[in-house]
Design an enzyme around this catalytic site. Structure first.
Site, mmCIF file in Angstrom:
data_model
loop_
_atom_site.group_PDB
_atom_site.id
_atom_site.type_symbol
_atom_site.label_atom_id
_atom_site.label_comp_id
_atom_site.label_asym_id
_atom_site.label_seq_id
_atom_site.Cartn_x
_atom_site.Cartn_y
_atom_site.Cartn_z
ATOM 1 N N HIS A 1 -1.775 -2.067 -10.134
ATOM 2 C CA HIS A 1 -2.848 -1.602 -9.090
ATOM 3 C C HIS A 1 -4.108 -2.645 -8.889
ATOM 4 C CE1 HIS A 1 -5.921 1.124 -7.258
ATOM 5 N NE2 HIS A 1 -4.563 1.794 -7.141
ATOM 6 N N ARG B 1 -3.654 11.863 2.943
ATOM 7 C CA ARG B 1 -4.738 10.980 3.108
ATOM 8 C C ARG B 1 -5.628 11.090 4.355
ATOM 9 N NH1 ARG B 1 -5.585 6.266 -0.029
ATOM 10 N NH2 ARG B 1 -4.646 7.515 -1.534
ATOM 11 N N ARG C 1 -2.988 9.364 -11.970
ATOM 12 C CA ARG C 1 -2.056 10.155 -10.977
ATOM 13 C C ARG C 1 -0.825 10.080 -11.366
ATOM 14 N NH1 ARG C 1 -3.699 7.223 -5.423
ATOM 15 N NH2 ARG C 1 -2.917 5.611 -7.028
ATOM 16 N N ILE D 1 7.770 -5.579 -8.572
ATOM 17 C CA ILE D 1 8.623 -4.353 -8.489
ATOM 18 C C ILE D 1 7.626 -3.182 -8.081
ATOM 19 C CG2 ILE D 1 9.727 -2.788 -10.055
ATOM 20 C CD1 ILE D 1 10.918 -5.546 -10.260
ATOM 21 N N MET D 2 8.113 -2.644 -6.936
ATOM 22 C CA MET D 2 7.354 -1.749 -6.168
ATOM 23 C C MET D 2 7.159 -0.612 -7.012
ATOM 24 S SD MET D 2 6.470 -3.323 -3.439
ATOM 25 C CE MET D 2 6.696 -4.845 -3.547
ATOM 26 N N HIS E 1 0.948 -1.145 -0.159
ATOM 27 C CA HIS E 1 -0.020 0.048 -0.079
ATOM 28 C C HIS E 1 0.763 1.160 0.051
ATOM 29 C CE1 HIS E 1 -3.493 2.273 0.512
ATOM 30 N NE2 HIS E 1 -3.810 2.015 1.739
ATOM 31 N N ASP F 1 2.802 5.863 -6.534
ATOM 32 C CA ASP F 1 4.206 5.800 -5.806
ATOM 33 C C ASP F 1 5.396 5.689 -6.608
ATOM 34 O OD1 ASP F 1 2.937 5.568 -3.222
ATOM 35 O OD2 ASP F 1 2.334 3.557 -3.773
HETATM 36 N N1 COA Z 1 5.538 -6.373 -10.289
HETATM 37 C C1 COA Z 1 5.501 -7.487 -10.978
HETATM 38 N N2 COA Z 1 4.517 -8.234 -10.929
HETATM 39 C C2 COA Z 1 3.475 -7.783 -10.417
HETATM 40 C C3 COA Z 1 3.239 -6.623 -9.895
HETATM 41 C C4 COA Z 1 4.535 -5.789 -9.862
HETATM 42 N N3 COA Z 1 4.450 -4.606 -9.003
HETATM 43 N N4 COA Z 1 2.007 -6.112 -9.469
HETATM 44 C C5 COA Z 1 1.286 -7.605 -9.630
HETATM 45 N N5 COA Z 1 2.169 -8.335 -10.400
HETATM 46 C C6 COA Z 1 1.820 -9.700 -11.019
HETATM 47 C C7 COA Z 1 1.603 -10.729 -9.756
HETATM 48 O O1 COA Z 1 2.947 -11.300 -9.746
HETATM 49 C C8 COA Z 1 0.656 -11.553 -10.313
HETATM 50 O O2 COA Z 1 1.240 -12.465 -11.289
HETATM 51 P P1 COA Z 1 0.781 -14.026 -11.572
HETATM 52 O O3 COA Z 1 -0.671 -13.710 -11.920
HETATM 53 O O4 COA Z 1 1.671 -14.472 -12.446
HETATM 54 O O5 COA Z 1 0.797 -14.677 -10.089
HETATM 55 C C9 COA Z 1 -0.241 -10.457 -10.902
HETATM 56 O O6 COA Z 1 0.430 -9.420 -11.197
HETATM 57 C C10 COA Z 1 -1.406 -10.291 -10.056
HETATM 58 O O7 COA Z 1 -0.956 -9.608 -9.051
HETATM 59 P P2 COA Z 1 -1.505 -9.488 -7.478
HETATM 60 O O8 COA Z 1 -0.597 -9.258 -6.359
HETATM 61 O O9 COA Z 1 -2.481 -10.798 -7.265
HETATM 62 O O10 COA Z 1 -2.500 -8.210 -7.783
HETATM 63 P P3 COA Z 1 -3.214 -7.451 -6.708
HETATM 64 O O11 COA Z 1 -4.603 -6.983 -7.300
HETATM 65 O O12 COA Z 1 -3.552 -8.766 -5.428
HETATM 66 O O13 COA Z 1 -2.251 -6.467 -6.128
HETATM 67 C C11 COA Z 1 -0.931 -4.534 -5.931
HETATM 68 C C12 COA Z 1 -2.145 -5.203 -6.501
HETATM 69 C C13 COA Z 1 -1.043 -3.139 -5.830
HETATM 70 C C14 COA Z 1 -0.756 -5.112 -4.469
HETATM 71 C C15 COA Z 1 0.089 -5.206 -6.711
HETATM 72 O O14 COA Z 1 0.244 -4.875 -8.079
HETATM 73 C C16 COA Z 1 1.591 -4.986 -6.109
HETATM 74 O O15 COA Z 1 1.905 -5.363 -5.226
HETATM 75 N N6 COA Z 1 2.240 -3.901 -6.604
HETATM 76 C C17 COA Z 1 3.456 -3.392 -6.002
HETATM 77 C C18 COA Z 1 3.433 -2.528 -4.515
HETATM 78 C C19 COA Z 1 2.686 -1.385 -5.025
HETATM 79 O O16 COA Z 1 3.126 -0.652 -5.811
HETATM 80 N N7 COA Z 1 1.463 -1.098 -4.185
HETATM 81 C C20 COA Z 1 1.066 0.276 -4.483
HETATM 82 C C21 COA Z 1 -0.300 0.251 -4.829
HETATM 83 S S1 COA Z 1 -1.058 1.945 -5.252
#
Ligand code: COA
Length: 371
Positions: free
Chosen positions: A258, A334, A267, A253-254, A219, A309
């Site tokens: 989404h 927020r 954004r 990758i952070m 998050h 982010d």
């Molecule tokens: N880098 C690489 N792969 C990613 C990814 C990322 N940032 N985000 C998602 N994926 C991949 C997952 O590995 C998964 O692949 P798979 O189906 O082969 O296992 C697929 O995409 C779905 O990911 P999932 O984590 O189940 O999606 P979610 O809807 O639960 O998660 C987030 C959404 C935002 C938590 C996720 O994209 C993430 O962890 N992003 C990085 C953290 C981040 O930037 N958070 C800020 C959000 S505003």
């Protein structure tokens, strides 16, 4: 009864809101009917905060009164300063604000003399003061003055951080960033705040819990995690090689991906523009180029887009903001969206208490082990 088969309540509509829309038709973000592009271009953070809290855009005098009130609320009570002075310099700044929020709730509790709007104004005004009072005290024992006459939260924050007049381009970048971070419908921290509120708990408890939810790298913590990644690379080529390696190991990758947006995060382009502008003005030749390369690799390899982010990390860095303060800035913004949701939850409350599919053992008899 409907269950979330994919986990994480993905796609589950958990309630109603009149505060914001996120990703309607896959794209877009609106706060009370205004698009984020319009707000980032034409509004200030304080005007957006007013819009979220009161439901309508302020008139000029309403805005000026709101700002005047915030300015009077930036000082910290002695008891809170004492608490902040006990927190070690090694603490994470998110933990400082979580503790500061909870401590203020004991000194200035919500009640008949202090309603939810008064507490919201207080927290908007006091979060920058809390963080920077602790920061300067923990670093060099300095007890800074936490009041300033700056009309903007962004300028006030930068002034307290750097102890000098902020540069206008840094102030406006941060002001826009606070607008972008202000509200996002039923995200994890907002939902946390609504759950706590639904038990008829107090305002500070809801915000303290929301801060805990925001801290994690899936998050709010993603902006800090993105910075830690991109600053490791000396060149775009090094970044590309490492990201390819991370992806082949199925690492996340952070700052990418989404839960709700499917096409892009509306954004991201706005803050990317600021990262690019500030990169040019600081003479940076590496960090922005590295960020663009990571972006291109994620698009090419995974068809994934940066969320807010990712480019916030470099934009903040170019304004001289320490990495540990990136997610606390998210709180400072927020708090407005959280508050709007707490008001909404309270106005039409029912305890939030879902059910679970049981996956444990069948019923069985307890065998006493004896003495
Ligand atoms: N880098 C690489 N792969 C990613 C990814 C990322 N940032 N985000 C998602 N994926 C991949 C997952 O590995 C998964 O692949 P798979 O189906 O082969 O296992 C697929 O995409 C779905 O990911 P999932 O984590 O189940 O999606 P979610 O809807 O639960 O998660 C987030 C959404 C935002 C938590 C996720 O994209 C993430 O962890 N992003 C990085 C953290 C981040 O930037 N958070 C800020 C959000 S505003």
């Amino acid at each position: 009864m409907a269950t979330s088969k994919s986990g994480g309540l993905a796609g589950v509509v958990a309630g109603e809101t009149a505060v914001a829309t996120v990703g309607k038709e896959g794209v877009g973000l609106t706060y009370r009917g205004y698009s984020i592009d319009d707000l980032a271009e034409h509004a200030t953070f304080e005007e957006v905060a007013y819009l979220l809290l009161y439901g309508e855009a302020p008139t000029r005098s309403q805005r000026d009164d709101f700002i005047a009130d915030l300015k009077t609320l930036r000082g910290l009570p002695a008891g809170l300063k004492t608490v902040l002075e006990q927190i070690p310099g090694s603490a994470h700044p998110m933990d400082v604000l979580r503790t500061g929020c909870s401590a203020l709730g004991t000194l200035e509790p919500e009640g008949p003399a202090r309603d939810q709007l008064a507490v919201t104004h207080r927290l908007i005004a006091a979060f920058p003061s809390m963080l920077l009072y602790w920061y300067h005290f923990a670093r060099d024992g300095k007890k800074i003055e936490t009041e300033s006459d700056d009309a903007t939260t962004a300028g006030h924050f930068l002034r307290l951080l750097h102890q000098k007049e902020p540069e206008e381009k840094h102030r406006r970048m941060l002001d826009v960033s606070l607008i972008l971070y202000a509200e996002h419908e039923y995200n994890a921290s907002t939902f946390t705040a609504r759950i706590i509120t639904s038990t008829l708990s107090d305002f500070y408890s809801a915000i303290t819990g929301a801060i805990g939810a925001l801290r994690g790298p899936l998050h709010g913590g993603a902006n800090e995690a993105a910075m830690e990644m991109i600053e490791k690379y000396a060149s775009p080529e090094e970044a590309e090689a490492d990201v390819m390696e991370l992806l082949s190991n199925k690492a996340k990758i952070m700052g990418f991906g989404h839960r709700v947006y499917r096409i892009c995060d509306p954004r991201s382009e706005i803050i990317q523009g600021w990262a690019k502008t500030l990169s040019a003005s600081t003479g940076d030749t590496v960090l922005y180029a590295v960020s663009e390369r990571v972006h291109a690799v994620m698009k090419r390899e995974k068809n994934m887009f940066p969320n807010l982010d990712f480019y916030s990390a470099s934009a903040y860095h170019f304004a001289g903001i320490p990495t540990g303060m990136f997610t606390p800035l998210f709180i400072m913004s927020r708090i407005t969206g959280w508050a709007a949701h707490i008001f909404e939850q309270r106005a039409n409350n029912r305890l939030i208490r879902p059910s679970a599919d049981y996956t444990g053992p069948e019923p069985r008899a307890w065998t006493a082990v004896g003495q």
